[in-house]
Design a protein around this motif. Structure first.
Motif, short mmCIF file in Angstrom:
data_model
loop_
_atom_site.label_atom_id
_atom_site.label_comp_id
_atom_site.label_asym_id
_atom_site.label_seq_id
_atom_site.Cartn_x
_atom_site.Cartn_y
_atom_site.Cartn_z
N GLN A 81 0.72 -1.27 0.12
CA GLN A 81 -0.08 0.50 -0.02
C GLN A 81 0.92 1.22 -0.20
OE1 GLN A 81 -3.24 0.29 -0.04
NE2 GLN A 81 -2.99 2.99 -0.29
N MET A 82 0.89 2.02 -0.50
CA MET A 82 1.60 3.56 -1.05
C MET A 82 0.88 4.78 -1.12
SD MET A 82 3.34 2.13 -3.95
CE MET A 82 2.85 2.06 -5.28
N ASN A 83 0.60 5.43 0.40
CA ASN A 83 0.32 6.14 0.30
C ASN A 83 1.46 7.64 0.03
OD1 ASN A 83 -2.32 4.84 1.31
ND2 ASN A 83 -1.52 4.88 2.88
N SER A 84 0.37 8.85 0.52
CA SER A 84 1.47 10.17 -0.16
C SER A 84 2.40 9.89 -1.15
CB SER A 84 1.81 10.17 1.24
OG SER A 84 0.99 10.83 2.31
N LEU A 85 2.28 9.60 -2.89
CA LEU A 85 3.47 9.22 -3.19
C LEU A 85 3.86 10.93 -3.71
CD1 LEU A 85 1.54 6.54 -5.80
CD2 LEU A 85 3.49 5.87 -4.65
N LYS A 86 5.09 10.73 -3.85
CA LYS A 86 5.73 11.62 -4.83
C LYS A 86 6.34 11.18 -5.90
CE LYS A 86 7.59 12.54 -0.33
NZ LYS A 86 8.48 12.47 1.27
N PRO A 87 6.57 12.42 -6.89
CA PRO A 87 7.34 12.15 -8.26
C PRO A 87 8.66 11.23 -8.08
CG PRO A 87 6.21 14.02 -7.92
CD PRO A 87 6.38 13.44 -6.77
N GLU A 88 9.81 10.90 -6.97
CA GLU A 88 10.18 10.86 -7.28
C GLU A 88 10.17 8.86 -6.64
OE1 GLU A 88 9.65 12.98 -5.19
OE2 GLU A 88 10.75 12.95 -3.01
N ASP A 89 9.20 8.42 -6.73
CA ASP A 89 8.74 7.15 -6.10
C ASP A 89 8.41 6.18 -7.59
OD1 ASP A 89 6.37 8.26 -3.94
OD2 ASP A 89 8.34 7.43 -3.56
N THR A 90 8.24 7.80 -8.81
CA THR A 90 8.15 7.01 -9.96
C THR A 90 9.21 5.64 -10.33
OG1 THR A 90 7.06 8.95 -10.70
CG2 THR A 90 8.16 7.31 -12.85
N ALA A 91 8.96 4.57 -10.66
CA ALA A 91 9.56 3.70 -11.04
C ALA A 91 9.31 2.06 -11.32
CB ALA A 91 10.83 2.89 -9.76
N VAL A 92 10.21 1.49 -11.56
CA VAL A 92 9.07 0.10 -12.34
C VAL A 92 9.55 -0.55 -11.21
CG1 VAL A 92 9.30 -2.01 -13.16
CG2 VAL A 92 9.55 -0.17 -15.11
N TYR A 93 8.38 -1.14 -10.62
CA TYR A 93 8.19 -1.92 -9.02
C TYR A 93 8.10 -3.49 -9.22
CZ TYR A 93 7.21 2.11 -6.58
OH TYR A 93 7.88 3.60 -5.75
N PHE A 94 9.08 -4.21 -8.84
CA PHE A 94 9.52 -5.66 -9.15
C PHE A 94 8.96 -6.35 -7.09
CE2 PHE A 94 11.32 -5.63 -13.24
CZ PHE A 94 11.77 -4.48 -12.68
N CYS A 95 8.17 -7.17 -7.65
CA CYS A 95 7.88 -8.57 -6.57
C CYS A 95 9.07 -9.43 -6.53
CB CYS A 95 6.65 -9.09 -6.89
SG CYS A 95 6.35 -9.74 -5.28
N ASN A 96 9.45 -9.57 -5.16
CA ASN A 96 10.41 -10.45 -5.57
C ASN A 96 10.80 -11.39 -4.24
OD1 ASN A 96 13.18 -10.92 -2.67
ND2 ASN A 96 13.86 -10.75 -4.74
N LEU A 97 11.12 -12.79 -4.67
CA LEU A 97 10.56 -14.02 -3.01
C LEU A 97 12.12 -14.70 -2.76
CD1 LEU A 97 7.48 -16.58 -3.58
CD2 LEU A 97 10.59 -17.61 -2.93
N ILE A 98 12.46 -14.95 -1.84
CA ILE A 98 14.01 -16.27 -1.79
C ILE A 98 13.12 -16.70 -0.73
CG2 ILE A 98 15.52 -15.14 -0.61
CD1 ILE A 98 15.71 -11.85 -0.91
N GLU A 99 13.69 -18.16 -1.53
CA GLU A 99 13.58 -19.15 -0.61
C GLU A 99 14.59 -19.39 0.74
OE1 GLU A 99 13.62 -22.14 -3.80
OE2 GLU A 99 11.41 -21.68 -4.07
N PRO A 100 14.22 -20.37 1.68
CA PRO A 100 15.65 -19.55 2.95
C PRO A 100 16.78 -20.94 2.38
CG PRO A 100 13.05 -21.59 3.80
CD PRO A 100 13.30 -21.44 2.00
N TYR A 101 16.69 -21.64 0.86
CA TYR A 101 18.24 -21.55 0.74
C TYR A 101 19.24 -20.47 0.00
CZ TYR A 101 17.53 -25.98 3.86
OH TYR A 101 17.39 -26.72 4.08
N GLY A 102 17.93 -19.89 0.10
CA GLY A 102 19.09 -18.25 -1.09
C GLY A 102 18.35 -18.43 -2.22
N GLN A 103 17.12 -19.21 -2.95
CA GLN A 103 17.34 -19.44 -4.50
C GLN A 103 15.78 -17.76 -4.31
OE1 GLN A 103 17.70 -21.01 -7.16
NE2 GLN A 103 16.62 -20.04 -8.16
N GLN A 104 16.11 -17.47 -5.86
CA GLN A 104 14.78 -16.00 -5.57
C GLN A 104 14.59 -16.02 -6.46
OE1 GLN A 104 16.99 -11.47 -4.49
NE2 GLN A 104 18.50 -12.77 -5.11
N TYR A 105 13.31 -15.52 -7.10
CA TYR A 105 12.73 -15.25 -7.45
C TYR A 105 11.97 -13.70 -8.19
CZ TYR A 105 13.10 -20.07 -7.52
OH TYR A 105 13.27 -20.78 -7.46
#
Length: 116
Positions: A81-105
């Motif tokens: 949830q992003m509130n009070s957004l600013k122009p400097e928040d402009t970007a591509v946002y990526f979802c990230n998942l990390i498993e316990p042994y380090g595999q990242q998606y």
């Protein structure tokens, strides 16, 4: 293989709000963290917020107090949830998942543009 599907980006005026959502599916054994990163043009990808399975959350200083991350462990989803957004928040946002042994998606990314 794990797939992350994001939704919720778009164009918003300064001071406005947006909610990003991400759902993980596939061969998920266990999740260590789920979170959000962003990358603006010409800049490095940076952590926005992440949430550990323990419930601990971390935020970048630039979004502290304005953004809230929430995670549903049962559904393998994470939202931002992003509130009070600013122009400097402009970007591509990526979802990230990390498993316990380090595999990242990573998700495919969703554009957030804050502009009047």
């Amino acid at each position: 293989q794990v797939q992350l599907v994001e939704s919720g980006g778009g164009l918003v005026q300064p001071g406005g709000s947006l909610r990003l959502s991400c759902a993980a599916s596939g061969s998920i054994f266990s999740i260590y963290t789920m979170g959000w990163y962003r990358q603006a043009p010409g800049k490095k990808r940076e952590l926005v917020a992440d949430a550990f399975s323990s419930g601990t959350t971390n935020y970048a200083d630039s979004v502290q107090g304005r953004f809230t991350i929430s995670r549903d462990n049962a559904k393998n989803t994470v939202s931002l949830q992003m509130n009070s957004l600013k122009p400097e928040d402009t970007a591509v946002y990526f979802c990230n998942l990390i498993e316990p042994y380090g595999q990242q998606y990573w998700g495919q990314g969703t554009q957030v543009t804050v502009s009047s």
